[in-house]
Design a protein around this motif. Structure first.
Motif, PDB file in Angstrom:
ATOM      1  N   GLU A   1      49.027  49.454  34.285  1.00 50.74           N
ATOM      2  CA  GLU A   1      48.406  49.421  32.960  1.00 50.74           C
ATOM      3  C   GLU A   1      46.880  49.396  33.036  1.00 50.74           C
ATOM      4  O   GLU A   1      46.209  49.211  32.024  1.00 50.74           O
ATOM      5  N   GLY A   2      46.351  49.587  34.253  1.00 48.19           N
ATOM      6  CA  GLY A   2      44.907  49.692  34.417  1.00 48.19           C
ATOM      7  C   GLY A   2      44.210  48.425  34.839  1.00 48.19           C
ATOM      8  O   GLY A   2      42.972  48.356  34.776  1.00 48.19           O
ATOM      9  N   TYR A   3      44.945  47.424  35.313  1.00 47.38           N
ATOM     10  CA  TYR A   3      44.312  46.155  35.681  1.00 47.38           C
ATOM     11  C   TYR A   3      43.541  46.271  36.988  1.00 47.38           C
ATOM     12  O   TYR A   3      43.992  46.913  37.938  1.00 47.38           O
ATOM     13  N   HIS A   4      42.411  45.605  37.054  1.00 47.78           N
ATOM     14  CA  HIS A   4      41.668  45.378  38.295  1.00 47.78           C
ATOM     15  C   HIS A   4      40.908  44.074  38.135  1.00 47.78           C
ATOM     16  O   HIS A   4      40.311  43.796  37.088  1.00 47.78           O
ATOM     17  N   LEU A   5      40.907  43.248  39.189  1.00 46.60           N
ATOM     18  CA  LEU A   5      40.347  41.910  39.094  1.00 46.60           C
ATOM     19  C   LEU A   5      38.874  41.916  38.699  1.00 46.60           C
ATOM     20  O   LEU A   5      38.456  41.123  37.843  1.00 46.60           O
ATOM     21  N   THR A   6      38.059  42.772  39.309  1.00 49.62           N
ATOM     22  CA  THR A   6      36.621  42.740  39.011  1.00 49.62           C
ATOM     23  C   THR A   6      36.369  43.022  37.538  1.00 49.62           C
ATOM     24  O   THR A   6      35.482  42.421  36.918  1.00 49.62           O
ATOM     25  N   GLU A   7      37.148  43.928  36.957  1.00 46.70           N
ATOM     26  CA  GLU A   7      37.002  44.210  35.534  1.00 46.70           C
ATOM     27  C   GLU A   7      37.410  43.006  34.694  1.00 46.70           C
ATOM     28  O   GLU A   7      36.760  42.670  33.697  1.00 46.70           O
ATOM     29  N   ASP A   8      38.481  42.340  35.108  1.00 44.50           N
ATOM     30  CA  ASP A   8      38.956  41.155  34.403  1.00 44.50           C
ATOM     31  C   ASP A   8      37.924  40.032  34.467  1.00 44.50           C
ATOM     32  O   ASP A   8      37.650  39.351  33.464  1.00 44.50           O
ATOM     33  N   LEU A   9      37.341  39.830  35.634  1.00 46.13           N
ATOM     34  CA  LEU A   9      36.307  38.806  35.771  1.00 46.13           C
ATOM     35  C   LEU A   9      35.119  39.105  34.866  1.00 46.13           C
ATOM     36  O   LEU A   9      34.556  38.201  34.223  1.00 46.13           O
TER      37      LEU A   9
END
Length: 783
Positions: free
Chosen positions: A199-207
């Motif tokens: 679904e497009g998740y990536h940790l750096t973007e979330d942070l």
């Protein structure tokens, strides 16, 4: 009538009569920052070398970091401790790492004050200091500043971010995590990622999303209240995870190899003025193979691993840019003091060849080249846990020698940017004054006009060890105020003093030149020899990259610096000098509970970190689930540990009971029940009995007999020819579901159990067989 306020703890200035009409109110004054106080943003990157920012000569695109350099300052003599947790403790306290109890990562703590892994409360954090002056304080990303056995839901919580002065936290507590399936904590509780990689998740973007939302949440209510944001993405620590389109931007860019990278980066560094005009490139490292000596297939793999790393760093820069754009759009950017640093030099923990699954490296089971090549198109994606070879490490630290964990400048010198348009008039200049990361806190306090606190929450504070370098902001020729700085990491020692640099490498200047392996103890007799014969000396003013050892012709200076090193060592808790690593890992440490052989878990509870999970590898053990199977059946995970990089899962699927052991993503060995599970209450049991010894040297855990039981009735049996020998990484244990990366391909995460799961009990018996040296390497690779 004007509102009357008074300082808490002082005399009430109002009037108290018999009734309100003959009384006058007054209020305790809220803590407010001085008008116009700047925000503070400290960005700490991970394992990024001196030669890996674009603005430090790298071919890797980092336009947003470069923009900070163009409108701010670059420093070329900023120093770190050469390791993660020690450096991070310095950044937040302004004290040396041994004084913070952080001689190394906390997984390797020992029972000496400088080594025990617990930063004393008298060494207050910048967050605690600024909170006293009206700042909102936010911690985003990697923490790794407390013993790993304290990372579980059992606490204690006083060394978690919220216990050390941060109002909000979103990130991970340990040394590394998957960028696709991270181990996340929000404030003081575990959470799962909001989306899947698909679904497009990536940790750096979330942070970055959470950094923006934390600031916005407060600014919309109190726009004049400044913030301190400590932003620590997992990048560029392994695993190097990034969407393929980012890596493909560098397709073919590194095909000429690490020697060419170094030469080109070195030339650009001179063009940019980020190194002195007379600087010389350090020697070819004896541990790094010549690029042309590699087989074509090995060069293909190495180049792709570097392409993915470069994409990962560029993607991180993009997220930093998104944060900067938010500050710019809200009018906060110009009055935000920004400092950007890495915690140490580039990392050599991918080994000489690199890997698509770092867990294999931890377990002494490096994958054959053909296996790596078979996953070439997957590198950087959710099915890999990749790290580049140490040739790229050496190149990433251009122009210096060596790397992380060693106190040569390649391990202890990093890029450092300062940006504050409202407070600094200089633009795009390079600063050459000596500095160390312990100077960051004093500098922040200096420019804010804040004196270091004498107490924090009733605890008398120790003096800061660093000094402010604020005088360099607008004075290019201002003298440095930091004259002496010691270094020590696993017995590898150095000291900078008044323009000279002395280094005593342990166990040698390189692996190839060492007489004993890394992690060998330093006896009193050995120390005497080292101090008498092995110190090297460099004239830092004339020899930027430590190329010319002038110890022989300057013996008196060497003796002076050795003596000065011991003065610093005594002052900051460095003694006893400890060159070991394996022995530290084996050190018995205080635990929250007594040792036990029975562990009970319940569904819908927090993931249990590997450090406090039952150690099931290479030993007899059983797993018993107390379940209720409804009419029509149930499915889902009962208990699991690990990830797609290696682990086990005990689960129900297609109405049958299963156990699967993922051997380092190379093979999955299973045992399944022959008949469907009947409805009703049952005890589902897995048993493992070793039938041979582990072969740690070849990365093979104990083979064994796997059996499944339903209410003490044997329903399935198989031989497991090999198991994971040393550790799972990621290593969290979960009851009732498989959050994160699915351990086996039989199901999709989280695959929650749909029946009634009352509890699962793990029972251990027999002797635990371990390879402490390999476990040490794994622990070291997580910092």
């Amino acid at each position: 009538m004007a509102l009357s306020e008074y300082q808490p703890g002082t005399t009430f200035p109002g009037r108290i009569g018999r009734t309100t009409d003959e009384s006058a109110p007054a209020w305790p004054q809220p803590v407010r920052a001085l008008p116009g106080s700047p925000n503070v943003l400290i960005i700490v990157l991970d394992d990024v070398g001196f030669g890996q920012f674009g603005c430090y000569g790298s071919p890797i695109a980092t336009p947003h970091l470069d923009s900070l350099a163009d409108s701010g300052l670059r420093y070329n003599r900023m120093h770190t401790t050469a390791l993660c947790s020690p450096s991070r403790s310095c950044v937040v306290t302004g004290r040396n790492h041994h004084s913070n109890g952080m001689a190394a990562i906390t997984e390797l703590s020992t029972g000496f004050p400088g080594y025990d892994g617990n930063t004393p409360f008298e060494n207050g954090f910048l967050s605690e200091m600024l909170k006293q002056h009206g700042y909102n304080t936010y911690m985003i990303g990697k923490w790794h500043l407390m013993p790993s056995e304290q990372e579980s839901a059992a606490g204690p919580y006083d060394r978690w971010p919220l216990g050390r002065g941060f109002d909000r936290f979103y990130g991970f507590l340990g040394g590394d995590t998957s960028q696709w399936y991270p181990d996340l904590v929000h404030d003081n509780h575990q959470v799962e990622p909001p989306r899947s990689p698909e679904e497009g998740y990536h940790l750096t973007e979330d942070l970055t999303d959470h950094a923006i939302s934390f600031i916005a949440d407060a600014k919309q209510v109190a726009p004049d209240k400044p913030f301190y944001l400590h932003f620590c993405p997992g990048a560029a620590h392994a695993p190097h995870h990034v969407a393929r389109e980012w890596a493909d931007r560098y397709a073919g860019r590194f095909d000429e190899g690490w020697d060419v990278y170094r030469q080109e980066t070195f030339a650009r560094q001179k063009e940019l003025g980020v190194i002195p005009p007379d600087a010389e490139l350090s020697r070819h490292d004896p541990d790094v193979p010549e690029w042309e000596s590699l087989a074509p297939e090995a060069r293909t793999l190495a180049a792709r691993l570097m392409e993915v790393f470069a994409g990962f760093l560029s993607h991180t820069d993009e997220q930093i840019g998104r944060l900067l754009d938010f500050l710019r759009g809200t009018g906060e950017l110009d009055n935000t003091l920004i400092m950007v640093v890495s915690d140490n030099g580039a990392s050599a923990e991918g080994g000489v060849a690199g890997t698509t699954n770092e867990t294999q490296f931890f377990n002494n089971a490096p994958e054959p080249l053909e296996d790596s090549l078979a996953k070439l198109d997957e590198i950087g994606g959710p099915t890999t846990f990749n790290h580049y070879p140490w040739g790229w490490t050496w190149a990433g630290n251009t122009p210096f020698r060596r790397w992380k964990r060693e106190t040569y400048r390649g391990g202890a010198s990093d890029p450092f940017l300062v940006h504050w348009p409202a407070g600094i008039t200089a633009r795009g200049e390079v600063r050459q004054q000596y500095a160390h990361i312990i100077d960051m806190v004093p500098t922040v306090l200096d420019v804010l006009g804040i004196e270091p606190p004498t107490t924090i929450r009733g605890v008398t504070q120790a003096p800061l060890h660093g000094v402010s370098f604020a005088q360099t902001f607008d004075e290019a020729e201002a003298p440095t105020r930091h004259y002496t700085q010691y270094f020590e990491m696993f017995g590898h020692r150095a000291i900078d003093h008044n323009g000279w640099r002395a280094v005593c490498p342990w166990p040698g200047p390189s692996f190839a030149e060492a007489e004993v392996p890394f992690g060998t103890a330093i006896s009193a007799e050995t120390l005497a020899v080292l101090d008498a014969e092995r110190w090297e000396l460099y004239n830092s003013a004339e020899d930027f990259a430590e190329n010319y050892d002038v110890a022989a012709e300057n013996r008196s200076k060497v003796v002076e610096l050795i003596a000065q090193w011991y003065v610093e060592a005594g002052r900051y808790g460095v003694l006893p000098i400890d060159g070991t690593a394996v022995l530290r890992l084996m050190t018995e440490r205080p635990q929250l509970t007594q040792e036990r052989t029975s562990y009970t878990f319940w569904p819908d509870t927090a993931i249990v970190p590997g450090a406090v999970a039952p150690r099931v590898l290479n030993r007899p053990h059983s797993i018993v689930a107390d379940v209720g199977i409804p009419a029509g059946g149930a499915e889902g995970v009962l208990l699991c540990q690990g990830a797609n990089t290696g682990g086990f899962a005990f689960y129900v699927q297609d109405q049958r009971l299963h156990y699967a052991h993922n051997y380092l993503s190379r093979a999955t060995h299973r045992v399944s029940s022959a008949d469907p599970l009947p409805e009703g209450d049952h005890r589902l049991r897995f048993e493992f009995e070793p039938t041979g010894e582990p072969d740690f040297a070849r990365g093979r855990g104990a083979p064994g007999r796997a059996q499944l039981y339903v209410d003490d009735r044997l329903v399935g049996q198989a031989e497991l020819p090999v198991t994971v020998p040393i550790m799972f990484n990621p290593g969290g244990l979960s009851c009732g579901a498989n959050p994160g990366a699915p351990i086996v391909t039989d199901y999709r995460s989280p695959f929650r159990f749909t029946g009634l799961l009352r509890s699962v009990t793990v029972d251990l018996s027999g002797d635990l067989i371990v390879d402490s040296e390999a476990e040490m390497r794994a622990a070291m690779s997580r910092q």
